[in-house]
Design an enzyme around this catalytic site. Structure first.
Site, short mmCIF file in Angstrom:
data_model
loop_
_atom_site.label_atom_id
_atom_site.label_comp_id
_atom_site.label_asym_id
_atom_site.label_seq_id
_atom_site.Cartn_x
_atom_site.Cartn_y
_atom_site.Cartn_z
N LYS A 101 -2.67 9.14 0.19
CA LYS A 101 -3.72 9.48 1.15
C LYS A 101 -3.18 10.47 2.20
O LYS A 101 -3.91 11.36 2.67
CB LYS A 101 -4.28 8.23 1.81
CG LYS A 101 -5.01 7.28 0.85
CD LYS A 101 -6.21 7.93 0.18
CE LYS A 101 -7.08 6.91 -0.56
NZ LYS A 101 -8.20 7.54 -1.27
N TYR B 79 0.81 -1.22 0.00
CA TYR B 79 0.00 0.00 0.00
C TYR B 79 0.85 1.27 0.00
O TYR B 79 0.32 2.35 0.20
CB TYR B 79 -0.89 -0.06 1.24
CG TYR B 79 -2.19 0.71 1.16
CD1 TYR B 79 -3.27 0.24 0.41
CD2 TYR B 79 -2.36 1.89 1.87
CE1 TYR B 79 -4.48 0.93 0.37
CE2 TYR B 79 -3.57 2.59 1.84
CZ TYR B 79 -4.62 2.10 1.08
OH TYR B 79 -5.81 2.77 1.05
N1 LIG Z 1 -12.62 -0.31 0.05
C1 LIG Z 1 -11.92 0.00 1.12
O1 LIG Z 1 -11.63 -0.86 1.97
C2 LIG Z 1 -11.51 1.43 1.37
C3 LIG Z 1 -11.00 1.75 2.64
C4 LIG Z 1 -10.58 3.05 2.89
C5 LIG Z 1 -10.71 4.01 1.91
N2 LIG Z 1 -11.20 3.67 0.69
C6 LIG Z 1 -11.31 4.74 -0.30
O2 LIG Z 1 -12.66 4.88 -0.69
C7 LIG Z 1 -12.72 5.36 -2.03
C8 LIG Z 1 -13.59 4.44 -2.87
O3 LIG Z 1 -13.05 3.14 -2.78
P1 LIG Z 1 -13.82 1.85 -3.33
O4 LIG Z 1 -13.39 0.73 -2.45
O5 LIG Z 1 -15.23 2.13 -3.54
O6 LIG Z 1 -13.06 1.70 -4.73
P2 LIG Z 1 -13.44 0.89 -6.06
O7 LIG Z 1 -14.57 -0.06 -5.82
O8 LIG Z 1 -12.15 0.36 -6.59
O9 LIG Z 1 -13.97 2.06 -7.02
C9 LIG Z 1 -13.08 3.03 -7.46
C10 LIG Z 1 -13.88 4.10 -8.13
O10 LIG Z 1 -12.98 5.13 -8.56
C11 LIG Z 1 -13.20 5.38 -9.95
N3 LIG Z 1 -11.96 5.82 -10.58
C12 LIG Z 1 -10.75 5.19 -10.57
N4 LIG Z 1 -9.85 5.92 -11.24
C13 LIG Z 1 -10.51 7.03 -11.69
C14 LIG Z 1 -10.12 8.16 -12.45
N5 LIG Z 1 -8.85 8.29 -12.88
N6 LIG Z 1 -11.04 9.11 -12.72
C15 LIG Z 1 -12.32 8.98 -12.28
N7 LIG Z 1 -12.75 7.92 -11.56
C16 LIG Z 1 -11.85 6.96 -11.27
C17 LIG Z 1 -13.72 4.08 -10.51
O11 LIG Z 1 -14.42 4.33 -11.72
P3 LIG Z 1 -14.61 3.17 -12.87
O12 LIG Z 1 -15.62 2.22 -12.32
O13 LIG Z 1 -15.09 3.89 -14.07
O14 LIG Z 1 -13.26 2.54 -13.03
C18 LIG Z 1 -14.63 3.61 -9.36
O15 LIG Z 1 -15.88 4.23 -9.43
C19 LIG Z 1 -11.28 5.46 -2.51
O16 LIG Z 1 -10.80 6.76 -2.32
C20 LIG Z 1 -10.56 4.50 -1.59
O17 LIG Z 1 -9.17 4.77 -1.46
C21 LIG Z 1 -11.61 2.40 0.40
#
Ligand SMILES: NC(=O)c1ccc[n+]([C@@H]2O[C@H](COP(=O)([O-])OP(=O)(O)OC[C@H]3O[C@@H](n4cnc5c(N)ncnc54)[C@H](OP(=O)(O)O)[C@@H]3O)[C@@H](O)[C@H]2O)c1
Length: 263
Positions: free
Chosen positions: A159, A152
């Site tokens: 972040k 990570y």
């Molecule tokens: N899941 C976890 O455990 C977790 C924990 C802490 C924080 N977070 C944070 O929460 C947020 C959402 O995470 P998630 O788990 O929902 O992620 P995810 O399921 O991987 O979804 C990522 C999203 O970001 C979009 N994306 C990626 N690159 C992009 C770009 N260059 N321009 C515009 N959109 C883009 C993707 O769009 P497409 O579908 O079009 O690719 C998708 O909608 C992130 O900031 C992540 O770091 C997640």
């Protein structure tokens, strides 16, 4: 519905946490700009769900990791709704490898989408928000900004940068009545976890839930609720903060102290 007549841009809101945030803001009254990068179909589905709830919603394909993508996103938002009141920096990507396998290209890719985008989306959004009397910006961070998680390193660094950007935006945009904060969820079961070898193990989420004082992992709806709160008048005096919401998972000194709390 405290967000009625407000317009929210939620980056990466076709899937996962972004989708839940968009639908929560729509439930609270906001019209939506649903942004995606690669996957149009889920973004259309998010927009359709908001429209079914009586909100207006447009879908915009834009890569927030590029200046052109950021410009296109806000130009489309302004064309559709005349302006933006809420910006949620949710989109993220990452080059997930151990430290010694990282590449400069992966660092640049990750930083540009996860951290640089937040600064320049805010820069693009702020004048319009100010002209509408103020606004809210909330970014989605991660405990990897201060803890060490497997593979990570570049996401963690991005972040940490995102949280620093949040503090600067909060101070410098306060005179325009723009409230800026971040939320930092623990593990949430989304597609993102498929990109981490550790997280693909069969019972890993059960183990994380068992090690979490709250007894479960965070849901996308949990995150959406805190984001909506940070966009509400009740949160007006919270500025530049990163709200950790992990059910207490980062509190115990697991691996150092035994269950009785002794070394
Ligand atoms: N899941 C976890 O455990 C977790 C924990 C802490 C924080 N977070 C944070 O929460 C947020 C959402 O995470 P998630 O788990 O929902 O992620 P995810 O399921 O991987 O979804 C990522 C999203 O970001 C979009 N994306 C990626 N690159 C992009 C770009 N260059 N321009 C515009 N959109 C883009 C993707 O769009 P497409 O579908 O079009 O690719 C998708 O909608 C992130 O900031 C992540 O770091 C997640």
């Amino acid at each position: 519905m405290f967000l009625q007549h407000k317009v929210a841009v939620v980056t990466g809101s076709g899937r996962g946490i972004g989708r839940a945030i968009a639908l929560r803001l729509a439930a609270d009254g906001a019209d939506l700009v649903v942004n995606f990068f690669r996957n149009r179909a889920p973004a259309e589905a998010t927009a359709a769900e908001a429209q079914a709830r009586g909100r207006r919603a447009v879908v915009v394909k834009a890569d927030v990791g590029t200046p052109e993508g950021i410009e296109a996103l806000f130009a489309e938002a302004e064309k559709a709704f005349g302006g933006v009141d809420i910006l949620i920096n949710n989109a993220a990507s990452g080059y997930n490898r151990p430290v010694m396998e990282q590449k400069i290209k992966g660092w640049d890719w990750t930083m540009n989408i996860n951290a640089r985008a937040a600064l320049f989306c805010a820069q693009r959004a702020a004048p319009g928000m100010a002209a509408r009397g103020g606004g809210h910006i909330v970014s989605v961070s991660s405990p990897g900004s201060f803890r060490v998680l497997p593979d990570y390193v570049v996401v963690g660094a991005s972040k940490a940068a995102l949280e620093a950007v949040t503090r600067y935006l909060a101070v410098e945009l306060a005179p325009q009545n723009i409230v800026v904060n971040a939320v930092s969820p623990g593990i949430v079961a989304t597609d993102a976890l498929k990109h981490f070898a550790t997280m693909r193990q069969a019972d890993v989420l059960d183990k994380i839930a068992a090690g979490t004082p709250a007894g479960r992992v965070v849901t996308p709806e949990d995150v959406a609720g805190v984001v909506a709160f940070l966009c509400s008048p009740a949160a007006d005096m919270i500025r530049g903060q990163t709200i950790l919401m992990d059910g207490g998972a980062t509190l115990p000194l697991t691996g150092v102290l035994n269950e009785s709390g002794r070394a």
